[in-house]
Motif scaffolding. Structure first.
Motif, PDB file in Angstrom:
ATOM      1  N   VAL A 119      -7.869  -6.318  10.098  1.00  0.00           N
ATOM      2  CA  VAL A 119      -7.563  -4.951   9.686  1.00  0.00           C
ATOM      3  C   VAL A 119      -6.845  -4.168  10.773  1.00  0.00           C
ATOM      4  O   VAL A 119      -6.692  -4.632  11.912  1.00  0.00           O
ATOM      5  CB  VAL A 119      -8.829  -4.202   9.199  1.00  0.00           C
ATOM      6  CG1 VAL A 119      -9.447  -4.924   8.012  1.00  0.00           C
ATOM      7  CG2 VAL A 119      -9.828  -3.998  10.327  1.00  0.00           C
ATOM      8  N   SER A 120      -6.422  -2.978  10.376  1.00  0.00           N
ATOM      9  CA  SER A 120      -5.561  -2.158  11.225  1.00  0.00           C
ATOM     10  C   SER A 120      -6.122  -1.952  12.632  1.00  0.00           C
ATOM     11  O   SER A 120      -5.392  -2.069  13.617  1.00  0.00           O
ATOM     12  CB  SER A 120      -5.314  -0.819  10.539  1.00  0.00           C
ATOM     13  OG  SER A 120      -6.535  -0.178  10.230  1.00  0.00           O
ATOM     14  N   GLN A 134     -19.124   0.903   0.634  1.00  0.00           N
ATOM     15  CA  GLN A 134     -18.771  -0.261   1.453  1.00  0.00           C
ATOM     16  C   GLN A 134     -20.039  -0.789   2.134  1.00  0.00           C
ATOM     17  O   GLN A 134     -21.005  -0.056   2.329  1.00  0.00           O
ATOM     18  CB  GLN A 134     -17.716   0.143   2.481  1.00  0.00           C
ATOM     19  CG  GLN A 134     -16.428   0.616   1.786  1.00  0.00           C
ATOM     20  CD  GLN A 134     -15.329   1.019   2.744  1.00  0.00           C
ATOM     21  OE1 GLN A 134     -15.551   1.150   3.950  1.00  0.00           O
ATOM     22  NE2 GLN A 134     -14.135   1.232   2.213  1.00  0.00           N
ATOM     23  N   LYS A 167     -17.675   6.106   3.996  1.00  0.00           N
ATOM     24  CA  LYS A 167     -17.694   5.323   2.757  1.00  0.00           C
ATOM     25  C   LYS A 167     -18.941   4.443   2.668  1.00  0.00           C
ATOM     26  O   LYS A 167     -18.942   3.420   1.987  1.00  0.00           O
ATOM     27  CB  LYS A 167     -16.399   4.483   2.672  1.00  0.00           C
ATOM     28  CG  LYS A 167     -15.118   5.334   2.691  1.00  0.00           C
ATOM     29  CD  LYS A 167     -13.865   4.503   2.373  1.00  0.00           C
ATOM     30  CE  LYS A 167     -12.619   5.393   2.326  1.00  0.00           C
ATOM     31  NZ  LYS A 167     -11.408   4.613   1.935  1.00  0.00           N
ATOM     32  N   ASP A 186      -8.116   5.590  -3.093  1.00  0.00           N
ATOM     33  CA  ASP A 186      -7.995   6.378  -1.856  1.00  0.00           C
ATOM     34  C   ASP A 186      -6.585   6.861  -1.507  1.00  0.00           C
ATOM     35  O   ASP A 186      -6.449   7.933  -0.936  1.00  0.00           O
ATOM     36  CB  ASP A 186      -8.632   5.643  -0.667  1.00  0.00           C
ATOM     37  CG  ASP A 186      -8.078   4.244  -0.475  1.00  0.00           C
ATOM     38  OD1 ASP A 186      -8.142   3.445  -1.420  1.00  0.00           O
ATOM     39  OD2 ASP A 186      -7.564   3.951   0.612  1.00  0.00           O
ATOM     40  N   TYR A 199     -12.013  -7.711  -2.998  1.00  0.00           N
ATOM     41  CA  TYR A 199     -12.594  -7.388  -1.707  1.00  0.00           C
ATOM     42  C   TYR A 199     -14.101  -7.375  -1.957  1.00  0.00           C
ATOM     43  O   TYR A 199     -14.695  -6.338  -2.249  1.00  0.00           O
ATOM     44  CB  TYR A 199     -12.153  -6.017  -1.222  1.00  0.00           C
ATOM     45  CG  TYR A 199     -10.727  -5.874  -0.735  1.00  0.00           C
ATOM     46  CD1 TYR A 199      -9.638  -6.016  -1.597  1.00  0.00           C
ATOM     47  CD2 TYR A 199     -10.459  -5.533   0.593  1.00  0.00           C
ATOM     48  CE1 TYR A 199      -8.341  -5.833  -1.143  1.00  0.00           C
ATOM     49  CE2 TYR A 199      -9.154  -5.346   1.051  1.00  0.00           C
ATOM     50  CZ  TYR A 199      -8.106  -5.498   0.177  1.00  0.00           C
ATOM     51  OH  TYR A 199      -6.822  -5.301   0.629  1.00  0.00           O
ATOM     52  N   PHE A 245     -12.976   0.203  12.055  1.00  0.00           N
ATOM     53  CA  PHE A 245     -11.682  -0.425  12.327  1.00  0.00           C
ATOM     54  C   PHE A 245     -10.600  -0.126  11.280  1.00  0.00           C
ATOM     55  O   PHE A 245      -9.525  -0.700  11.337  1.00  0.00           O
ATOM     56  CB  PHE A 245     -11.864  -1.939  12.486  1.00  0.00           C
ATOM     57  CG  PHE A 245     -12.643  -2.318  13.721  1.00  0.00           C
ATOM     58  CD1 PHE A 245     -12.038  -2.316  14.968  1.00  0.00           C
ATOM     59  CD2 PHE A 245     -13.984  -2.640  13.651  1.00  0.00           C
ATOM     60  CE1 PHE A 245     -12.750  -2.642  16.111  1.00  0.00           C
ATOM     61  CE2 PHE A 245     -14.708  -2.972  14.784  1.00  0.00           C
ATOM     62  CZ  PHE A 245     -14.092  -2.970  16.025  1.00  0.00           C
ATOM     63  N   ALA A 303      -7.670   0.705  -5.964  1.00  0.00           N
ATOM     64  CA  ALA A 303      -8.594   1.666  -5.361  1.00  0.00           C
ATOM     65  C   ALA A 303      -7.894   3.011  -5.420  1.00  0.00           C
ATOM     66  O   ALA A 303      -6.665   3.072  -5.513  1.00  0.00           O
ATOM     67  CB  ALA A 303      -8.933   1.314  -3.913  1.00  0.00           C
ATOM     68  N   PHE A 308       0.860  -1.188   0.000  1.00  0.00           N
ATOM     69  CA  PHE A 308       0.000   0.000   0.000  1.00  0.00           C
ATOM     70  C   PHE A 308       0.898   1.240   0.000  1.00  0.00           C
ATOM     71  O   PHE A 308       1.814   1.335   0.822  1.00  0.00           O
ATOM     72  CB  PHE A 308      -0.873   0.022   1.254  1.00  0.00           C
ATOM     73  CG  PHE A 308      -1.789  -1.173   1.366  1.00  0.00           C
ATOM     74  CD1 PHE A 308      -3.021  -1.188   0.731  1.00  0.00           C
ATOM     75  CD2 PHE A 308      -1.406  -2.292   2.103  1.00  0.00           C
ATOM     76  CE1 PHE A 308      -3.862  -2.286   0.823  1.00  0.00           C
ATOM     77  CE2 PHE A 308      -2.242  -3.401   2.204  1.00  0.00           C
ATOM     78  CZ  PHE A 308      -3.485  -3.391   1.558  1.00  0.00           C
ATOM     79  N   ASP A 314      -3.457  -3.265  -3.946  1.00  0.00           N
ATOM     80  CA  ASP A 314      -4.820  -2.735  -3.890  1.00  0.00           C
ATOM     81  C   ASP A 314      -5.145  -2.012  -5.189  1.00  0.00           C
ATOM     82  O   ASP A 314      -4.332  -1.263  -5.723  1.00  0.00           O
ATOM     83  CB  ASP A 314      -4.884  -1.695  -2.760  1.00  0.00           C
ATOM     84  CG  ASP A 314      -5.900  -2.052  -1.696  1.00  0.00           C
ATOM     85  OD1 ASP A 314      -6.020  -3.253  -1.388  1.00  0.00           O
ATOM     86  OD2 ASP A 314      -6.557  -1.128  -1.175  1.00  0.00           O
ATOM     87  N   TYR A 337      -1.068  -7.495  10.031  1.00  0.00           N
ATOM     88  CA  TYR A 337       0.161  -6.711  10.214  1.00  0.00           C
ATOM     89  C   TYR A 337       1.181  -7.498  11.034  1.00  0.00           C
ATOM     90  O   TYR A 337       2.364  -7.172  11.028  1.00  0.00           O
ATOM     91  CB  TYR A 337      -0.181  -5.353  10.856  1.00  0.00           C
ATOM     92  CG  TYR A 337      -1.074  -4.570   9.911  1.00  0.00           C
ATOM     93  CD1 TYR A 337      -0.525  -3.906   8.820  1.00  0.00           C
ATOM     94  CD2 TYR A 337      -2.459  -4.602  10.037  1.00  0.00           C
ATOM     95  CE1 TYR A 337      -1.337  -3.264   7.888  1.00  0.00           C
ATOM     96  CE2 TYR A 337      -3.280  -3.966   9.119  1.00  0.00           C
ATOM     97  CZ  TYR A 337      -2.708  -3.302   8.043  1.00  0.00           C
ATOM     98  OH  TYR A 337      -3.515  -2.686   7.112  1.00  0.00           O
TER      99      TYR A 337
HETATM  100  C1  PBG Z   1      -8.688   1.256   0.889  1.00  0.00           C
HETATM  101  C2  PBG Z   1      -8.386   0.182   1.853  1.00  0.00           C
HETATM  102  C3  PBG Z   1      -8.686   0.231   3.206  1.00  0.00           C
HETATM  103  C4  PBG Z   1      -8.170  -0.907   3.765  1.00  0.00           C
HETATM  104  C5  PBG Z   1      -7.562  -1.654   2.756  1.00  0.00           C
HETATM  105  N1  PBG Z   1      -7.717  -0.969   1.574  1.00  0.00           N
HETATM  106  C6  PBG Z   1      -9.325   1.296   4.020  1.00  0.00           C
HETATM  107  C7  PBG Z   1     -10.590   1.922   3.609  1.00  0.00           C
HETATM  108  O1  PBG Z   1     -11.387   1.341   2.851  1.00  0.00           O
HETATM  109  O2  PBG Z   1     -10.822   3.033   4.028  1.00  0.00           O
HETATM  110  C8  PBG Z   1      -8.236  -1.197   5.234  1.00  0.00           C
HETATM  111  C9  PBG Z   1      -7.159  -2.023   5.789  1.00  0.00           C
HETATM  112  C10 PBG Z   1      -6.938  -1.877   7.244  1.00  0.00           C
HETATM  113  O3  PBG Z   1      -7.662  -1.157   7.991  1.00  0.00           O
HETATM  114  O4  PBG Z   1      -5.986  -2.508   7.716  1.00  0.00           O
HETATM  115  N2  PBG Z   1      -9.204   0.922  -0.324  1.00  0.00           N
END
Ligand code: PBG
Length: 345
Positions: A287-288, A235, A231, A131, A201, A209, A129, A86, A127, A327
């Protein structure tokens, strides 16, 4: 002497017998987490010999490409099959349409090329996307203040091609636009990238999260600058379970090789449903925010962080995930290697 009749219950039946020693538990364990189940996400920045801590993601650093190569080698040595890249893109390169995403010499493409020549045998997942590239932090482009599906899909399919041309093995559309998997698959086929995988995805919930990830790529502060703050128009709504099956089926019909569910820990029911109902691998993303919660609690002495990570990842596999983005991948994979040599949890 009193005969013990097997009446179908206690005392003849004692489930604890199977748990009475580590070897017994190991012998009958239904789920075994292995390093090959783990995928390491990495955040890339410009420069050489650069590493930057991410305050909201303890233990995770943004790395320049040379350090990304070191991290990929370490992951590979720990038995990890693939990494997910990323980019944290400089603010000056962001615009409303995320144009930098289509630059074949952008940060992520340079990272992919460097990785593929230095560490050719580790899988590279990117990814798809917008963003990291938009000045409003959304995964798509805005028309009249709304995320426009079809205009976004047309950019995403070109972004996927740019990534495939750079050498990316797996493109992972994380944007949740409708119809993008089919368009990406058609574009890749037409351009000679029949072997490039699509990890869709498919089931991505609008989630609280993701906050630390947005800090890591620098999109959190941009969300709401112009355009919606959240989002939720693209989403999924976390109140929905059956809708996940619909999203996954559509992406598979359009050509997805594997489907992603995220966040993992709050979607174990969905992982389990899809494991039964679809015939492609189900991959989950710890996720993070899930990772950060465990780390933060461990830092405060509230829980044993390593044990909590191992447990959370093992149950994600138990639910039906074939592989897990986390992670903690390299750390946990190293520990799993040590356990397989006889060390005990
Ligand atoms: C963005 C993307 C996100 C994550 C992966 N790709 C965040 C979002 O959609 O805002 C989240 C991963 C994470 O929180 O570890 N396309």
């Amino acid at each position: 002497m009193k005969m013990l009749l097997n009446t179908g219950g206690y005392p003849a039946i004692r489930p604890r017998r199977l748990r009475a020693a580590a070897w017994r538990r190991d012998m009958v364990a239904e789920t075994v987490l292995t390093p090959s189940n783990l995928i390491q996400p990495l955040f890339v920045i410009e420069g050489t010999a650069q590493r930057e801590a991410v305050d909201s993601l303890p233990g995770v650093e943004r790395l320049s490409i040379d350090f990304i190569i070191d991290a990929a080698r370490a992951a590979q040595a720990a038995g990890i099959p693939a990494i997910a890249l990323f980019p944290a893109v400089d603010g000056s390169l962001k615009d409303a349409n995320g144009s930098e995403a289509l630059n074949p010499d952008n940060l992520i493409c340079r990272a992919v090329r460097a990785l593929k020549s230095a560490v050719p045998d580790i899988g590279v997942i990117c990814d798809v996307a917008l963003d990291p590239y938009t000045d409003h932090g959304h995964d798509g482009v805005l028309v009249g203040g709304k995320i426009h599906n079809d205009n976004t899909v047309d950019i995403l399919r070109r972004q996927a091609l740019v990534l495939a041309e750079a050498g990316c093995d797996v493109v992972a559309p994380s944007d949740m636009m409708d119809g993008r998997v089919g368009e990406i698959r058609a574009t890749l086929e037409a351009s000679g990238f029949a072997d490039t995988m699509i990890l869709s995805y498919a089931v991505k919930y609008a989630s609280a999260f993701y906050g630390p990830f947005r800090d890591a790529v620098g999109s959190r502060k941009n969300l709401g600058a112009h355009g919606p703050r959240d989002k939720k128009t693209y989403q999924m709504d976390f109140r929905n379970r059956r809708e996940a099956a619909r999203e996954a089926a559509l992406d598979i019909a359009e050509g997805a090789d594997a489907v992603m569910v995220k966040p993992a820990g709050t979607s174990l029911d969905v992982i389990s449903d899809l494991h039964r109902s679809v015939d492609v691998p189900v991959i989950a993303y710890q996720v993070s925010g899930e990772y950060a919660m465990i780390k933060a609690a461990a830092e405060r002495g509230m829980i044993d962080g390593h044990a909590a990570l191992l447990e959370s990842l093992t149950v994600i596999k138990r639910a039906g995930a074939a592989a897990i983005f986390t992670y903690a991948a390299t750390d946990i994979a190293r520990a799993l290697q040590a356990y397989s040599r006889g060390a005990r949890v």
